[in-house]
Design a protein around this motif. Structure first.
Motif, mmCIF file in Angstrom:
data_model
loop_
_atom_site.group_PDB
_atom_site.id
_atom_site.type_symbol
_atom_site.label_atom_id
_atom_site.label_comp_id
_atom_site.label_asym_id
_atom_site.label_seq_id
_atom_site.Cartn_x
_atom_site.Cartn_y
_atom_site.Cartn_z
ATOM 1 N N PHE A 82 0.800 -1.441 0.358
ATOM 2 C CA PHE A 82 0.250 -0.060 -0.125
ATOM 3 C C PHE A 82 0.992 1.547 -0.352
ATOM 4 O O PHE A 82 2.309 0.736 0.710
ATOM 5 N N PRO A 83 1.018 2.331 -0.655
ATOM 6 C CA PRO A 83 2.072 3.519 -1.376
ATOM 7 C C PRO A 83 1.470 4.415 0.608
ATOM 8 O O PRO A 83 1.125 4.052 0.687
ATOM 9 N N ALA A 84 2.532 4.702 0.455
ATOM 10 C CA ALA A 84 2.642 6.107 1.639
ATOM 11 C C ALA A 84 2.948 7.178 1.387
ATOM 12 O O ALA A 84 3.892 7.891 1.147
ATOM 13 N N PHE A 85 2.124 7.705 0.015
ATOM 14 C CA PHE A 85 1.514 8.923 -0.705
ATOM 15 C C PHE A 85 3.463 9.452 -1.597
ATOM 16 O O PHE A 85 2.918 9.500 -2.464
ATOM 17 N N TRP A 86 4.445 10.501 -0.898
ATOM 18 C CA TRP A 86 5.343 10.335 -2.004
ATOM 19 C C TRP A 86 6.469 9.131 -2.216
ATOM 20 O O TRP A 86 7.300 8.792 -2.549
ATOM 21 N N THR A 87 6.342 7.866 -1.527
ATOM 22 C CA THR A 87 6.388 6.658 -1.913
ATOM 23 C C THR A 87 5.613 6.053 -1.936
ATOM 24 O O THR A 87 4.514 5.473 -2.215
ATOM 25 N N ARG A 88 6.918 4.845 -3.241
ATOM 26 C CA ARG A 88 5.974 3.809 -3.657
ATOM 27 C C ARG A 88 5.413 2.779 -2.702
ATOM 28 O O ARG A 88 4.610 1.929 -2.187
ATOM 29 N N GLU A 89 6.417 2.221 -1.495
ATOM 30 C CA GLU A 89 6.262 0.823 -0.778
ATOM 31 C C GLU A 89 6.041 1.529 0.739
ATOM 32 O O GLU A 89 6.874 3.092 0.844
ATOM 33 N N SER A 90 5.347 0.852 1.617
ATOM 34 C CA SER A 90 5.638 1.473 2.810
ATOM 35 C C SER A 90 5.532 0.797 4.056
ATOM 36 O O SER A 90 5.605 0.625 4.871
ATOM 37 N N GLY A 91 5.528 -0.959 3.537
ATOM 38 C CA GLY A 91 6.455 -1.684 3.374
ATOM 39 C C GLY A 91 4.770 -2.522 4.192
ATOM 40 O O GLY A 91 4.934 -3.777 5.220
ATOM 41 N N ILE A 92 3.946 -2.197 4.019
ATOM 42 C CA ILE A 92 2.769 -2.511 4.372
ATOM 43 C C ILE A 92 2.143 -3.251 3.300
ATOM 44 O O ILE A 92 1.764 -2.342 2.174
ATOM 45 N N PRO A 93 1.595 -4.558 2.996
ATOM 46 C CA PRO A 93 1.034 -4.930 2.055
ATOM 47 C C PRO A 93 0.072 -5.101 2.034
ATOM 48 O O PRO A 93 -1.535 -4.226 3.019
ATOM 49 N N SER A 94 -0.695 -4.456 0.609
ATOM 50 C CA SER A 94 -2.110 -3.806 0.503
ATOM 51 C C SER A 94 -2.479 -5.138 0.337
ATOM 52 O O SER A 94 -2.666 -6.630 0.035
ATOM 53 N N PRO A 95 -4.663 -4.829 0.635
ATOM 54 C CA PRO A 95 -4.790 -5.782 1.051
ATOM 55 C C PRO A 95 -5.294 -6.765 -0.190
ATOM 56 O O PRO A 95 -5.529 -7.843 -0.465
ATOM 57 N N THR A 96 -5.253 -5.678 -1.573
ATOM 58 C CA THR A 96 -5.668 -6.341 -2.538
ATOM 59 C C THR A 96 -4.897 -6.361 -3.362
ATOM 60 O O THR A 96 -4.802 -4.772 -3.957
ATOM 61 N N VAL A 97 -4.346 -6.262 -4.441
ATOM 62 C CA VAL A 97 -3.970 -5.859 -5.976
ATOM 63 C C VAL A 97 -4.761 -5.699 -7.046
ATOM 64 O O VAL A 97 -5.658 -6.506 -7.558
ATOM 65 N N ILE A 98 -4.609 -4.256 -7.646
ATOM 66 C CA ILE A 98 -5.451 -4.596 -8.786
ATOM 67 C C ILE A 98 -4.482 -4.309 -10.219
ATOM 68 O O ILE A 98 -4.216 -3.480 -10.060
ATOM 69 N N ARG A 99 -5.096 -5.166 -11.408
ATOM 70 C CA ARG A 99 -4.185 -5.389 -12.082
ATOM 71 C C ARG A 99 -4.173 -4.093 -13.075
ATOM 72 O O ARG A 99 -3.051 -4.091 -13.717
ATOM 73 N N SER A 100 -5.449 -3.456 -13.150
ATOM 74 C CA SER A 100 -5.956 -3.235 -14.369
ATOM 75 C C SER A 100 -6.963 -2.369 -14.010
ATOM 76 O O SER A 100 -8.080 -2.470 -13.169
ATOM 77 N N GLU A 101 -7.478 -1.017 -15.342
ATOM 78 C CA GLU A 101 -8.245 -0.169 -15.036
ATOM 79 C C GLU A 101 -10.341 -0.823 -14.944
ATOM 80 O O GLU A 101 -10.674 0.021 -14.641
ATOM 81 N N GLN A 102 -9.502 -1.866 -16.195
ATOM 82 C CA GLN A 102 -10.799 -2.631 -16.659
ATOM 83 C C GLN A 102 -11.287 -3.287 -15.047
ATOM 84 O O GLN A 102 -12.279 -3.422 -14.743
ATOM 85 N N GLU A 103 -10.204 -4.298 -14.817
ATOM 86 C CA GLU A 103 -10.390 -4.959 -13.197
ATOM 87 C C GLU A 103 -11.265 -3.421 -12.095
ATOM 88 O O GLU A 103 -12.327 -3.914 -11.182
ATOM 89 N N ALA A 104 -10.450 -2.499 -11.758
ATOM 90 C CA ALA A 104 -11.121 -1.876 -10.454
ATOM 91 C C ALA A 104 -12.792 -1.039 -11.025
ATOM 92 O O ALA A 104 -13.589 -1.204 -10.266
ATOM 93 N N ALA A 105 -12.849 -1.242 -12.388
ATOM 94 C CA ALA A 105 -14.117 -0.259 -13.309
ATOM 95 C C ALA A 105 -15.164 -2.309 -12.593
ATOM 96 O O ALA A 105 -16.296 -1.783 -12.073
#
Length: 642
Positions: A82-105
């Motif tokens: 899960f990102p930390a705003f200015w940083t791509r990595e926070s050390g906290i795994p994201s609950p879910t991974v979204i692979r594409s805009e189609q999946e998010a929609a």
């Protein structure tokens, strides 16, 4: 988020999300947007919460609120942080991974179809080239947080101080990253919104949970068309609904909405003002009233209260407003069998801002749910028209131009007379929109499609302008009818002034109504406190052509040998009552009430003359003017006058 939801905006792109502050388990310092996201069904796309917040507790709190959280992979494989705003990595795994805009929609679309009231948060990491290394950012944040504690920057002062300190310690790099992530989030949100729009327009809509639990529902699937849901005749046993097994006398095709009337109440005391108008670009004190509205619904309610067997045909969304609308319709005794639900749509809403005298200053209408309904018209409503063959079809201009013309075509094919309610200046133009084939032509006397229209003066001018601009007044068949009316150019202004008044003639109102007569042989122009102007083509043999009583209202006489046109009748009707400003409650629905009373009278086995019905309809308008409802509950008292 609340405003986006109220406006029907499903995808909300922003910079960052609030969160649980460090030490929040003791201070209970939790950003309000986390709670709001738990009760507002929007999808927020951001770059996560700022890393000086407590990210693990933020994710836990979102889970408690029922908010689904995922992070865009953004080209990465496997699990991501899960990102930390200015940083791509926070050390906290994201609950879910979204692979594409189609999946998010798809996730957003499914959530809407299930009727869930909570929102979603999809985190979009800052672009890699602008990401500040996590180790560097952690050190900077530790120092900024420590400095805040030293000077006592807590509560609402904490975040501004920490952000300013981070900007200083990164030498402005945090601002560059901030701008980049906002741009990336907007681009990502736009792509998700486009994919969501494709799903919403696809042939299959999943019914929401509330629909699945309702009794007597049927699903209608038209090949290559949208999946639509309508209430079946099982609804007709609820309350005292009209029994649709009987012939429906009038079909009303139009809008069904939640109405909000905002009546300006001038402040008293030191801040008082002599102006009766609300001030622009600021908030104003007002009395705000909510009621069931929509032009179609108002007309249908009037007809129902006057004892007419009426069927309202409209479309509503799959939102909370739709449930309220259905309950209110049932309470009024109207059938739901002509109401179609679109789970991904927004139920119509109308907001009127009125001055201190309750006169309309500004109105905003969201009627998009009635756009693109041709599939439902062909699959559902047309068969009902064909089965009942009503005496009248009342159609309002809230439909898109294609659907409006089809309603008129199908109504005429069912041998119904058509009444047109223009609704507004902008929408009134749709009747004369260009680009239709011959099968959807309005026709002219005696082959006209529309028998009656009830515009106000502004709508009349708009209809006339649309007809002129698109060439309707250049047709040979129009010229033939105008010529046959027997109008004289000699002294025409003086005659029009004698039948109306100079101000109306200067505005062009009588002239405009005359020029529309070949397409609409009866035009009743509503003039507010000035009354009603009736302009009508008389057929040969009409008693008024030879009556001394009506002689002063005969504008022109056709050739005595003409087989379809006898002349032109023009008459001003003064208002039924001059209503003092203190007795005016709301102007909403007064024109719709007027049309409903007229059509109710015309459906009777032995109808009164239109002249008599106009007097009764004006009384009905006054009743609604004094009522909090869009149609006065006392309208039924007029039934004995019909």
């Amino acid at each position: 988020m609340v405003l986006a939801h109220l406006a029907g905006i499903r995808i909300f792109a922003t910079g960052g999300l609030g969160g649980v502050h460090r030490g929040g388990e003791d201070s209970m310092d939790i950003s309000a947007d986390l709670t709001e996201l738990g009760r507002t069904p929007v999808t927020v796309i951001s770059s996560g919460c700022k890393s000086f917040l407590d990210i693990p507790r933020t994710l836990e709190y979102l889970e408690t609120q029922g908010v689904g959280v995922g992070t865009f992979a953004d080209g990465r494989e496997g699990n991501v942080d899960f990102p930390a705003f200015w940083t791509r990595e926070s050390g906290i795994p994201s609950p879910t991974v979204i692979r594409s805009e189609q999946e998010a929609a798809a996730i957003t679309h499914a959530q809407a179809a299930l009727g869930l009231s909570s929102g979603l948060h999809f985190a979009n990491p800052v672009p890699a080239r602008y990401s500040i290394p996590r180790s560097k950012m952690d050190a900077i944040i530790s120092q900024a947080v420590s400095d805040a504690q030293k000077i006592g920057a807590t509560g609402s002062d904490n975040t501004p101080f920490v952000l300013a300190r981070i900007r200083e310690l990164t030498d402005g790099q945090s601002i560059t990253a901030n701008r980049a992530l906002i741009e990336a989030n907007v681009m990502r949100g736009t792509k998700v919104a486009c994919e969501l729009a494709k799903l919403q327009a696809s042939p299959v809509d999943i019914p929401d949970r509330s629909q699945a639990l309702q009794p007597g529902r049927t699903s209608i699937q038209k090949e290559n068309g949208p999946h639509v849901q309508s209430a079946s005749p099982g609804w007709e046993n609820a309350g005292n609904l009209a029994i649709q097994a009987q012939r429906v006398e009038v079909f009303v095709a139009g809008s069904l909405a939640i109405d909000l009337s905002c009546n300006f109440t001038p402040p008293k005391g030191p801040q008082s003002s002599s102006s009766s108008l609300p001030k622009p670009r600021t908030s104003n004190p007002a009395q705000i009233l909510q009621s069931l509205g929509g032009v179609g619904q108002n007309v249908a309610t009037t007809l129902h209260q006057l004892g007419t067997n009426v069927q309202l045909c409209s479309r509503i969304g799959g939102d909370d407003a739709a449930a309220s609308v259905k309950k209110m319709l049932v309470a009024k005794g109207l059938s739901l069998s002509g109401i179609i639900e679109k789970s991904s749509g927004r139920t119509s809403q109308y907001v009127a801002v009125n001055d201190a005298q309750k006169d309309l200053v500004l109105a905003m209408a969201d009627m998009d749910i009635l756009q693109g309904c041709q599939s439902e018209l062909d699959a559902v409503w047309k068969s009902c028209l064909d089965r009942h063959r009503p005496k009248w079809l009342v159609v309002d201009a809230c439909w898109d131009a294609d659907t409006l013309r089809k309603w008129i075509k199908y109504g005429k094919a069912a041998n119904a007379r058509i009444a047109f309610e223009p609704v507004s200046v902008a929408k009134s133009r749709s009747l004369f929109a260009p680009g239709f084939d011959d099968s959807l032509d309005l026709g002219v006397l005696p082959n006209h499609m529309v028998s009656l229209a009830t515009p106000n003066s502004l709508e009349l001018a708009s209809m006339h302008a649309a007809a002129r601009e698109t060439g309707w007044f250049e047709r040979d068949d129009w010229w033939k009818v105008i010529d046959a009316l027997g109008l004289s150019s000699s002294g025409s202004r003086d005659k029009l002034v004698s039948m109306t008044n100079a101000s109306l003639v200067d505005e062009g109102i009588p002239q405009q109504s005359i020029q529309l007569l070949p397409f609409i042989p009866t035009v009743l122009t509503k003039l507010g406190e000035k009354g009603v102007l009736m302009t009508q083509v008389l057929r040969p043999g009409d008693d008024r052509l030879t009556s001394p009583t009506h002689a002063r209202h005969i504008l022109a006489r056709a050739d005595i040998n003409h087989h379809t046109i006898g002349g032109v009748y023009m008459r001003m009707f003064p208002p039924a009552e001059q209503v003092p400003a203190r007795d005016v409650v709301s102007v909403n629905g007064i024109g719709d009430t007027f049309l409903g009373v007229i059509v109710a009278g015309l459906t009777k086995e032995s109808p009164k003359t239109l002249i008599d019905l106009i007097h009764v309809a004006q009384k009905g308008s006054v009743m609604t003017l004094k009522s909090h409802e869009s149609v006065s509950p006392e309208i039924n008292k007029l039934q004995k006058l019909l």
